[in-house]
Design a protein around this motif. Structure first.
Motif, PDB file in Angstrom:
ATOM      1  N   VAL A 184     -95.836 -30.880  85.898  1.00 47.18           N
ATOM      2  CA  VAL A 184     -94.560 -31.151  86.080  1.00 47.18           C
ATOM      3  C   VAL A 184     -94.399 -32.611  85.576  1.00 47.18           C
ATOM      4  CG1 VAL A 184     -92.667 -31.588  87.872  1.00 47.18           C
ATOM      5  CG2 VAL A 184     -94.479 -29.603  88.219  1.00 47.18           C
ATOM      6  N   ALA A 185     -93.511 -33.000  85.061  1.00 46.34           N
ATOM      7  CA  ALA A 185     -92.954 -34.249  84.674  1.00 46.34           C
ATOM      8  C   ALA A 185     -92.551 -35.066  85.738  1.00 46.34           C
ATOM      9  CB  ALA A 185     -91.827 -34.251  83.507  1.00 46.34           C
ATOM     10  N   ALA A 186     -93.399 -36.169  86.145  1.00 51.32           N
ATOM     11  CA  ALA A 186     -92.961 -37.107  87.100  1.00 51.32           C
ATOM     12  C   ALA A 186     -91.658 -37.992  86.786  1.00 51.32           C
ATOM     13  CB  ALA A 186     -94.150 -37.612  87.888  1.00 51.32           C
ATOM     14  N   VAL A 187     -91.439 -38.488  85.666  1.00 47.40           N
ATOM     15  CA  VAL A 187     -90.743 -39.318  85.229  1.00 47.40           C
ATOM     16  C   VAL A 187     -90.357 -38.689  83.654  1.00 47.40           C
ATOM     17  CG1 VAL A 187     -91.408 -41.325  86.584  1.00 47.40           C
ATOM     18  CG2 VAL A 187     -92.313 -40.899  84.187  1.00 47.40           C
ATOM     19  N   LEU A 237    -100.174 -51.620  88.008  1.00 48.15           N
ATOM     20  CA  LEU A 237    -100.099 -50.320  87.939  1.00 48.15           C
ATOM     21  C   LEU A 237     -98.588 -50.081  87.904  1.00 48.15           C
ATOM     22  CD1 LEU A 237    -100.990 -47.424  87.815  1.00 48.15           C
ATOM     23  CD2 LEU A 237    -101.087 -47.308  90.382  1.00 48.15           C
ATOM     24  N   ALA A 238     -97.975 -49.619  86.811  1.00 49.43           N
ATOM     25  CA  ALA A 238     -96.484 -49.506  86.569  1.00 49.43           C
ATOM     26  C   ALA A 238     -96.386 -48.714  85.515  1.00 49.43           C
ATOM     27  CB  ALA A 238     -95.981 -50.773  86.081  1.00 49.43           C
ATOM     28  N   PRO A 239     -95.426 -47.440  85.723  1.00 48.78           N
ATOM     29  CA  PRO A 239     -94.718 -47.485  87.027  1.00 48.78           C
ATOM     30  C   PRO A 239     -95.661 -46.623  88.157  1.00 48.78           C
ATOM     31  CG  PRO A 239     -93.999 -45.538  85.576  1.00 48.78           C
ATOM     32  CD  PRO A 239     -94.947 -46.625  84.794  1.00 48.78           C
ATOM     33  N   GLY A 288     -90.710 -52.131  94.031  1.00 49.97           N
ATOM     34  CA  GLY A 288     -90.146 -51.391  93.067  1.00 49.97           C
ATOM     35  C   GLY A 288     -91.009 -50.391  92.341  1.00 49.97           C
ATOM     36  N   ARG A 289     -91.094 -50.296  91.263  1.00 48.88           N
ATOM     37  CA  ARG A 289     -92.025 -49.324  90.415  1.00 48.88           C
ATOM     38  C   ARG A 289     -93.365 -50.135  90.167  1.00 48.88           C
ATOM     39  NH1 ARG A 289     -90.008 -44.268  89.546  1.00 48.88           N
ATOM     40  NH2 ARG A 289     -92.484 -43.934  89.723  1.00 48.88           N
ATOM     41  N   ARG A 290     -93.690 -51.324  90.403  1.00 49.22           N
ATOM     42  CA  ARG A 290     -94.848 -52.089  89.880  1.00 49.22           C
ATOM     43  C   ARG A 290     -95.448 -52.725  91.049  1.00 49.22           C
ATOM     44  NH1 ARG A 290     -95.479 -56.486  85.878  1.00 49.22           N
ATOM     45  NH2 ARG A 290     -96.574 -58.375  87.107  1.00 49.22           N
ATOM     46  N   MET A 291     -96.694 -52.211  90.902  1.00 48.63           N
ATOM     47  CA  MET A 291     -97.676 -52.606  92.123  1.00 48.63           C
ATOM     48  C   MET A 291     -98.868 -53.410  91.649  1.00 48.63           C
ATOM     49  SD  MET A 291     -99.896 -50.085  94.668  1.00 48.63           S
ATOM     50  CE  MET A 291     -98.261 -49.512  95.698  1.00 48.63           C
TER      51      MET A 291
END
Length: 226
Positions: free
Chosen positions: A96-99, A175-177, A212-215
Motif C-alpha cells: 500500500v502506498a503510504a504517501v 527521518l523524513a517524512p 510534523g513529518r520530520r523527526m
C-alpha cells in the motif's frame, strides 16, 4: 534518470552486465500512486517487481479483529514483488502506498528472462528475500517479547538506518517524512494513543525531537540492536 541507470544502483541488479540492464530497462514502466492506493494484494501474484523511487510503501498483513500490521515500510531504492519471477508464488502481504509514491515496475516475464541470463541476480534476489524474512521475524519476536517502548525504539532505529540520513547540524539522524503515529502503531502492534504517549516520553529523555513529518533521532537510539 534512465531506467538502466536506476537498475545499476539497486539490489539485486548491481552486478548485472550493462547490456542486460539496458534490455531490462527498456521493459520498465514508471508507476505513480496516491496515498492508500494498493499495488499488490496478499494472496495474489504480483504483476512485476517494483522499485520505490519516491515516497513510501507499506507491506501490510491483516490480523484478527479487522486490524492490520505493517510488517515493513519501504523507501527509495527498496523493492517488493520479487516473488513474481517464481511460478505459483503469491504475495504474502498487501503493498500500500503510504504517501504519494513513484515506482519503477519490471514486468514478471522480463524479470524471469533476466534471471535466466544473470545467475548473480538470482543470488542477490535470494539474499534480499532472506533479509526481509529476518525483518519479519524481528517484528514477530518483538511483539512477543518486548513492550511498546522497546518495539517503537527498534522500529524507529530500523527506519532511520534504512531511510534516514545523518543530521549535519548535530549528532543524530533525520527521518523524513516520518510515518504517522497511526502507522507507527500498526508497525508495533499498539494503538495511536499509546504510541503518542511513548513518543512524548522518549522526547523528554532526549531520544527524539522534531515536528510534523520530520523527526530527529539521537545516535544512541539509532545504534540500538534491532
Amino acid at each position: 534518470m534512465e531506467a538502466q541507470d536506476i537498475l545499476s544502483c539497486v539490489e539485486p541488479f548491481t552486478a548485472a552486465r550493462p547490456a542486460e540492464l539496458e534490455v531490462l530497462g527498456r521493459t520498465a514502466v514508471r508507476v505513480r500512486k496516491t496515498p492508500a492506493s494498493i499495488l499488490c494484494h496478499d494472496g495474489q501474484p504480483a504483476d512485476g517487481l517494483y522499485i520505490v523511487l519516491r515516497g513510501r510503501i507499506n507491506l501490510v498483513r491483516a490480523v484478527d479483529g479487522n486490524r492490520d500490521l505493517i510488517l515493513s515500510s519501504l523507501g527509495p531504492g527498496e523493492v517488493f514483488g520479487e516473488n513474481c519471477a517464481m511460478p505459483g508464488m503469491v504475495m504474502s502481504t498487501t503493498a500500500v502506498a503510504a504517501v504519494q509514491s513513484e515506482m519503477l515496475r519490471i514486468p514478471s516475464e522480463a524479470l524471469s528472462e533476466h534471471l535466466r541470463r544473470e545467475p548473480e541476480t538470482v543470488v542477490r534476489l535470494m539474499r534480499l528475500q532472506y533479509e526481509k524474512l529476518r525483518e519479519v521475524e524481528a517484528v514477530a519476536s518483538g511483539l512477543a517479547l518486548c513492550d511498546v517502548e522497546q518495539r517503537l525504539r527498534r522500529t524507529l532505529a530500523r527506519l532511520a538506518r534504512r531511510q534516514g540520513r545523518r543530521n549535519p547540524a548535530s549528532a543524530g539522524w533525520i527521518l523524513a517524512p516520518v510515518p504517522t503515529q497511526s502507522e507507527l502503531a500498526r508497525m508495533v502492534g499498539s494503538c495511536r494513543e499509546t504510541v503518542s504517549r511513548t513518543l512524548s516520553a522518549m522526547a523528554r529523555n532526549g531520544l527524539v525531537s522534531g515536528s510534523g513529518r520530520r523527526m530527529i533521532l539521537n545516535d544512541s537510539l539509532v545504534n540500538e540492536t534491532t
